[in-house]
Structure formats: C-alpha cells, structure tokens
Design a protein around this motif. Structure first.
Motif, PDB file in Angstrom:
ATOM      1  N   LEU A   1       0.524  -1.370  -0.229  1.00  0.00           N
ATOM      2  CA  LEU A   1       0.288  -0.009  -0.554  1.00  0.00           C
ATOM      3  C   LEU A   1       0.590   1.123   0.341  1.00  0.00           C
ATOM      4  O   LEU A   1       2.085   1.000   0.313  1.00  0.00           O
ATOM      5  CB  LEU A   1      -0.660  -0.233   0.861  1.00  0.00           C
ATOM      6  N   ALA A   2       0.167   2.432  -0.179  1.00  0.00           N
ATOM      7  CA  ALA A   2       0.927   3.612  -0.121  1.00  0.00           C
ATOM      8  C   ALA A   2       1.516   4.151   0.952  1.00  0.00           C
ATOM      9  O   ALA A   2      -0.041   3.546   1.812  1.00  0.00           O
ATOM     10  CB  ALA A   2      -0.292   4.348  -0.638  1.00  0.00           C
ATOM     11  N   THR A   3       2.248   5.067   1.594  1.00  0.00           N
ATOM     12  CA  THR A   3       2.045   5.374   3.049  1.00  0.00           C
ATOM     13  C   THR A   3       1.340   6.369   3.363  1.00  0.00           C
ATOM     14  O   THR A   3       0.739   6.635   2.644  1.00  0.00           O
ATOM     15  CB  THR A   3       3.682   7.002   2.493  1.00  0.00           C
ATOM     16  N   GLY A   4       0.980   5.404   4.307  1.00  0.00           N
ATOM     17  CA  GLY A   4      -0.319   6.042   4.691  1.00  0.00           C
ATOM     18  C   GLY A   4      -1.179   6.229   4.366  1.00  0.00           C
ATOM     19  O   GLY A   4      -2.380   6.450   4.853  1.00  0.00           O
ATOM     20  N   ALA A   5      -1.369   5.185   3.927  1.00  0.00           N
ATOM     21  CA  ALA A   5      -2.667   4.594   3.268  1.00  0.00           C
ATOM     22  C   ALA A   5      -4.167   4.052   4.276  1.00  0.00           C
ATOM     23  O   ALA A   5      -4.372   4.363   3.905  1.00  0.00           O
ATOM     24  CB  ALA A   5      -2.795   3.494   2.321  1.00  0.00           C
ATOM     25  N   LEU A   6      -3.679   3.810   5.435  1.00  0.00           N
ATOM     26  CA  LEU A   6      -4.389   3.649   6.803  1.00  0.00           C
ATOM     27  C   LEU A   6      -4.674   4.027   7.426  1.00  0.00           C
ATOM     28  O   LEU A   6      -5.214   4.090   8.851  1.00  0.00           O
ATOM     29  CB  LEU A   6      -4.036   1.880   7.011  1.00  0.00           C
ATOM     30  N   THR A   7      -4.226   5.485   7.146  1.00  0.00           N
ATOM     31  CA  THR A   7      -4.525   6.684   8.412  1.00  0.00           C
ATOM     32  C   THR A   7      -5.443   6.926   9.245  1.00  0.00           C
ATOM     33  O   THR A   7      -6.814   6.884   7.845  1.00  0.00           O
ATOM     34  CB  THR A   7      -3.459   7.621   8.103  1.00  0.00           C
ATOM     35  N   GLY A   8      -6.722   6.977  10.165  1.00  0.00           N
ATOM     36  CA  GLY A   8      -7.232   7.694  10.470  1.00  0.00           C
ATOM     37  C   GLY A   8      -8.687   6.399  10.272  1.00  0.00           C
ATOM     38  O   GLY A   8      -9.896   6.181  10.928  1.00  0.00           O
ATOM     39  N   LEU A   9      -7.999   5.020  10.066  1.00  0.00           N
ATOM     40  CA  LEU A   9      -9.021   3.216  10.710  1.00  0.00           C
ATOM     41  C   LEU A   9      -8.107   2.626  11.833  1.00  0.00           C
ATOM     42  O   LEU A   9      -7.188   2.643  12.048  1.00  0.00           O
ATOM     43  CB  LEU A   9      -8.280   2.652   9.710  1.00  0.00           C
ATOM     44  N   LYS A  10      -9.163   2.826  12.635  1.00  0.00           N
ATOM     45  CA  LYS A  10      -8.873   2.109  14.626  1.00  0.00           C
ATOM     46  C   LYS A  10      -8.518   0.991  13.896  1.00  0.00           C
ATOM     47  O   LYS A  10     -10.005   0.202  13.825  1.00  0.00           O
ATOM     48  CB  LYS A  10      -9.783   2.471  15.256  1.00  0.00           C
TER      49      LYS A  10
ATOM     50  N   VAL B   1       2.888  -4.095  10.626  1.00  0.00           N
ATOM     51  CA  VAL B   1       2.909  -3.877   8.893  1.00  0.00           C
ATOM     52  C   VAL B   1       1.491  -2.728   8.811  1.00  0.00           C
ATOM     53  O   VAL B   1       1.597  -1.736   8.506  1.00  0.00           O
ATOM     54  CB  VAL B   1       2.308  -5.249   8.624  1.00  0.00           C
ATOM     55  N   LEU B   2       0.436  -3.305  10.119  1.00  0.00           N
ATOM     56  CA  LEU B   2      -0.565  -1.913  10.139  1.00  0.00           C
ATOM     57  C   LEU B   2      -0.312  -0.444  11.230  1.00  0.00           C
ATOM     58  O   LEU B   2      -0.479   0.640  10.021  1.00  0.00           O
ATOM     59  CB  LEU B   2      -1.880  -2.567  11.216  1.00  0.00           C
ATOM     60  N   ARG B   3       0.544  -0.604  11.237  1.00  0.00           N
ATOM     61  CA  ARG B   3       1.067   0.675  12.191  1.00  0.00           C
ATOM     62  C   ARG B   3       1.816   1.543  10.980  1.00  0.00           C
ATOM     63  O   ARG B   3       1.923   2.504  10.595  1.00  0.00           O
ATOM     64  CB  ARG B   3       1.749   0.018  13.415  1.00  0.00           C
ATOM     65  N   HIS B   4       2.435   0.271  10.149  1.00  0.00           N
ATOM     66  CA  HIS B   4       3.363   1.503   8.953  1.00  0.00           C
ATOM     67  C   HIS B   4       2.178   2.005   8.008  1.00  0.00           C
ATOM     68  O   HIS B   4       3.135   3.023   7.636  1.00  0.00           O
ATOM     69  CB  HIS B   4       3.802   0.045   8.263  1.00  0.00           C
ATOM     70  N   PHE B   5       1.551   2.097   7.831  1.00  0.00           N
ATOM     71  CA  PHE B   5       0.623   2.571   7.382  1.00  0.00           C
ATOM     72  C   PHE B   5      -0.735   3.556   7.944  1.00  0.00           C
ATOM     73  O   PHE B   5      -0.950   3.807   7.192  1.00  0.00           O
ATOM     74  CB  PHE B   5      -0.713   1.156   6.441  1.00  0.00           C
ATOM     75  N   GLY B   6      -0.072   3.722   8.865  1.00  0.00           N
ATOM     76  CA  GLY B   6      -0.302   4.819   9.808  1.00  0.00           C
ATOM     77  C   GLY B   6      -1.730   4.318  10.184  1.00  0.00           C
ATOM     78  O   GLY B   6      -2.561   5.326  11.368  1.00  0.00           O
ATOM     79  N   ALA B   7      -2.330   3.245  10.445  1.00  0.00           N
ATOM     80  CA  ALA B   7      -3.448   2.362  11.621  1.00  0.00           C
ATOM     81  C   ALA B   7      -3.192   2.635  13.156  1.00  0.00           C
ATOM     82  O   ALA B   7      -2.013   2.520  13.084  1.00  0.00           O
ATOM     83  CB  ALA B   7      -3.695   0.884  10.720  1.00  0.00           C
ATOM     84  N   ASP B   8      -4.108   3.024  13.706  1.00  0.00           N
ATOM     85  CA  ASP B   8      -3.942   3.124  14.658  1.00  0.00           C
ATOM     86  C   ASP B   8      -4.603   1.917  14.926  1.00  0.00           C
ATOM     87  O   ASP B   8      -5.970   1.616  15.232  1.00  0.00           O
ATOM     88  CB  ASP B   8      -5.179   3.978  15.575  1.00  0.00           C
TER      89      ASP B   8
END
Length: 478
Positions: free
Chosen positions: A167-176, A193-200
């Motif tokens: 995925l792109a950098t930050g692709a999951l930002t905003g998801l918990k 891996v999930l934290r790498h993509f910005g997920a909480d």
C-alpha cells in the motif's frame, strides 16, 4: 502412529510427532530432495514453527534428522508460514514448517516446501513412500534433537519489507484496527505492518497458551470476543490469522467475521487478477463478479496450486488463487501501488487483510456496507469435531452409492437439482440453496457448507445439515 497428509501438510497427534515420527518424515523428505536432484548434500533447508507446546521439540528432532541426512539447516523460529516460504524462495531452499494450523493443540503437523515452493500431491506420495520404507526397514531411527543457526530476524525483515510495499505510505491513516493476537505467529507482524501504514492499532487477546482459531468456522466464543472488542474500542475492523498465519480472519466494524472467500475476492480485485483459482467450497456468487475468470478445484492448497500452474501453462497471466478460508496465493508477479510484488504460491493472510482494509480507507465506507454491496449468497459453514474418519467414509460411500440414498438423506431438506462431486458432495437444491458435505482432510471432523438467499435460510439449512450428520454418527455408534 496415525499420521497422514491432509489438505495442507502432514498431520497427527503431537505425542506421535514428538518422537521418531518427526525424524522419519524429515529424513524421508531429505531423501526425496536429494533423489530428485532438488537438493544435494550440504544444501540449506529452512525450518520454522508455530506456538504450539509441542512445536519446539518436533522442530529440534527434525533439525537433527536433516543434519544427519547431510543437509545444512537454518532455524527460522516462530514465523508465519508465508514468511518462511518467501525466505525459502529467496534462498532457493527447501523448508519445513512445524504447525497444525487451526486444529486442536493436542495435534500438530509438518508442511513441506521445495526450493521453488509448496509440495504437490505427487511429492506427498513420494515422501510418504520413503517414510514407509524407513519404518519397514526395521533400522532404528535416530530422533536426537539438535539446534541450528537462528535466522528468524532475517525472515521477519523480508516479510515485512514485502508487505509494507503493498500500500501507499499512510494508506490506512484514520482507521482504528484491532489485532486479535491470541497465539498466532502473525500477531506482532500484523501490528508492525498496520502501524507502518498509519493505522491506530489496538492489540487484543494475546495468549501464551495455544488457541486453535479456525478462520473458516469461527467459533461462537471467538465471535463474542470480536463483537465485544469492536464496541469497546470503536474499531473499524479486527484482523487476525490462524496458528501459522496463512489464513486471515477479518471482522467488520460490528465484530462480525467476513467470509474468507469474500476476502479472496477482494484480493483478486485489488491485484487486478485475470484468473482466480478457488475450491468448490468458495461462494458460488464469485463467478458473477465478472472481473476475472474463475477456475474451481478440490479443497486444499496443493489443488489450488495445481490449478494455478495449469492456468500458467495455458498461457494465462495475472493468476491468483484463494481458498474459502481466506488464504491467498499468487502464481504470477503483480504490480501493486507501483511496486512489483513477487509471486508467492502459498497461502498468505497479509495480502487479503491489506486489500480489505485498503478498500475501507479508499471508499470511506464500513466493511459491513462494502460486504453487503456485493450481494453474494449468504454462505455459512461449520464442522462436527471428533467425527471418526471411518464414519465419514461410510457416509460418503452411502451417499455416492445410489441417487436414491442421497435423495432419502436429504428428503427433509429439499429437492435435488444437481450434484458436484469435485470434493465431498455439493448439492444444489431446486430452490437455489446449496448444501455440501465434506470430510476434513486434516482431522477427524465432518464439515457442512451451505448457501442461501438470506441469513435465516442459511442458518436453518446449516442446522439441518449438521443434524443429519449427527444422526448418521449416532446410527453408526460414533
């Protein structure tokens, strides 16, 4: 000693594998590798394991046997099966994964990998024959445990690098996202891996005792946990995997688990696959999606892999496979997010998890809404545990023996419109419902799969199917 190859690997009681049996099968595998020129003395073989109590001992016995067979061994530790397979492909090395996957903790198994990937059914026959010859020879088998150099960190780094490129950098930002950690070897890698993509990320339910989680038949107790956590933490999804990390578990924002074949469908669309190979047990509505050609097989990764290889030999490109348990296999490289992701022709839980979460992030819709938009038939499955193999064998012989037998067996269920005998018996009823009976290839269990237009119809059909199986077992004195 009652060991046999099932839908994926050798399986049996842990007490059997914690002795000479592990050494016999490791020695047999080494012999078949050398005899087939897929390895020579001094070549490297990898070994990994899950968190079962018996796995370290079985692993150590296999290491000793492989060393005595003249091979070099690298201990890859407690890593997901797809991570071990990926490392093996990179090093062009054969591998053994000590795991019983999702089956109870009193059982365990060994998955075997050739230098170019997972073994085929013919390889299972060769290993089994070599093991039988060793046992018949009467020569004592040395089962002395041994150790090998630790390569766990390298395996993990390679697998993380692969998945953080999807995925792109930050692709999951905003998801918990909750990660149900239990005792899966994928638990910490999912968090990373999930934290790498910005997920909480919220780690949940970590256990130091092995918990058998079957992603294809999620237990009511597990569903209760998922639903409670979803509400308590206001989660967008909860992800997990089975014991060896090759089958995904994804629940929506309410904690309701999504079908594994739906996750496979999402992964096929995400990668832009042209051909999807999947077992007969996967949802019958997949063909209606029209995004790719669907090829059906028997249940088990060796059959899916054989189907993918056939598609490649027929000149197809963009070939992917998935099972009803959600494990996704890739037979070709795919360009994803501008990066070439190399083929990994063994079950993987990470690709379908990331594909599903990416869809949530991209569409800004809950997973429950996304799932409902596909309008697939409602598909449910369950299993009866401790269902003796001889009882299931007798049932299948009876049902296949005469059309009248099958009609009588299903007389209180519905009228038969058609039957598929690819794997077990999958019966289409005249009203569009489907009921499918299939003995497990890994354990003394009988599985029932159903499809219907509504959830209430599917639940009712599943209960009828399970009751028919119980009645048969009772009549056999099981």
């Amino acid at each position: 000693m009652n060991l046999k190859f099932g839908t994926s690997g050798l399986r049996g009681l842990s007490v059997d594998l914690e002795g000479p049996a592990a050494a016999i099968y490791a020695t047999a595998f080494a012999g078949t590798l050398i005899a087939s020129s897929q390895a020579k003395p001094g070549d490297t073989v990898l070994i990994g394991r899950d968190f079962r109590q018996s796995s370290p001992q079985i692993s150590a016995i296999c290491i000793g046997a492989l060393l005595r067979a003249g091979l070099k061994v690298l201990d890859c530790g407690t890593v997901p099966t797809p991570a071990l397979a990926l490392y093996g492909l990179q090093k062009h090395a054969a591998a053994l994964m000590i795991t019983g996957s999702h089956i109870p903790a009193d059982r365990n198994g060994i998955k075997f990998y050739l230098p170019d990937g997972e073994i085929a059914k013919e390889d299972e026959l060769a290993i089994g024959a070599a093991a039988a010859e060793l046992m018949a020879s009467g020569t004592p088998i040395d089962a002395t445990p041994a150790t090998a150099p630790d390569h766990e960190r390298d395996v993990r780094m390679l697998f993380v690098a692969r998945n953080t490129a999807i995925l792109a950098t930050g692709a999951l930002t905003g998801l918990k996202i909750g990660v149900y950690q239990h005792s899966t070897v994928a638990r910490d890698l999912f968090v990373d891996v999930l934290r790498h993509f910005g997920a909480d990320v919220v780690p949940l339910g970590r256990s130091e005792t092995f918990i058998p989680v079957d992603t294809e038949a999620v237990s009511p107790e597990t569903i209760d946990l998922l639903k409670g956590w979803a509400v308590e933490h206001s989660l967008d999804a909860i992800v997990s995997a089975d014991g060896d990390g090759d089958r995904p578990l994804v629940s929506d924002e309410t904690g309701e688990p999504l079908r594994g074949d739906f996750l496979g469908l999402i992964a096929a669309q995400f990668t832009g696959a042209a051909v999807a190979v999947t077992p007969i047990t996967s949802n019958s509505g997949i063909e209606r999606c029209d995004d790719f050609t669907v090829l059906r097989t028997r249940v088990g990764s060796p059959f899916v892999i054989a189907g993918m290889m056939q598609a490649l030999s027929d000149g197809q490109t963009g070939v992917l496979g998935f099972e009803a348990n959600g494990g996704v296999l890739t037979a070709t490289d795919f360009s994803i997010n501008g990066t070439l992701i190399s083929s990994l022709p063994t079950r993987d839980s990470f690709l379908p998890v990331l594909a599903a979460l990416a869809k949530v992030a991209q569409h800004g819709q809950p997973l429950s809404v996304i799932s409902a938009s596909y309008s697939l038939p409602v598909a449910l499955s369950d299993r009866l545990e401790n269902f003796p193999t001889e009882t299931s064998t007798a049932l299948m012989a009876y049902l296949r023996g005469d059309d009248a037998n099958l009609e009588a067996f299903l007389s209180d269920v519905g009228t038969i419109a058609g039957v598929s005998d690819i794997d077990g018996l999958r019966v289409a009823l005249i009203d569009g419902r489907i009921i499918h009976f299939r003995p497990s290839g890994n354990a003394p269990e009988m599985r029932c799969y159903v499809e219907a237009e509504t959830e209430s119809q599917a639940k009712a059909l599943l209960e009828k199917g399970l009751n028919l199986l119980r009645a048969w077992a009772d009549s056999c004195g099981a």
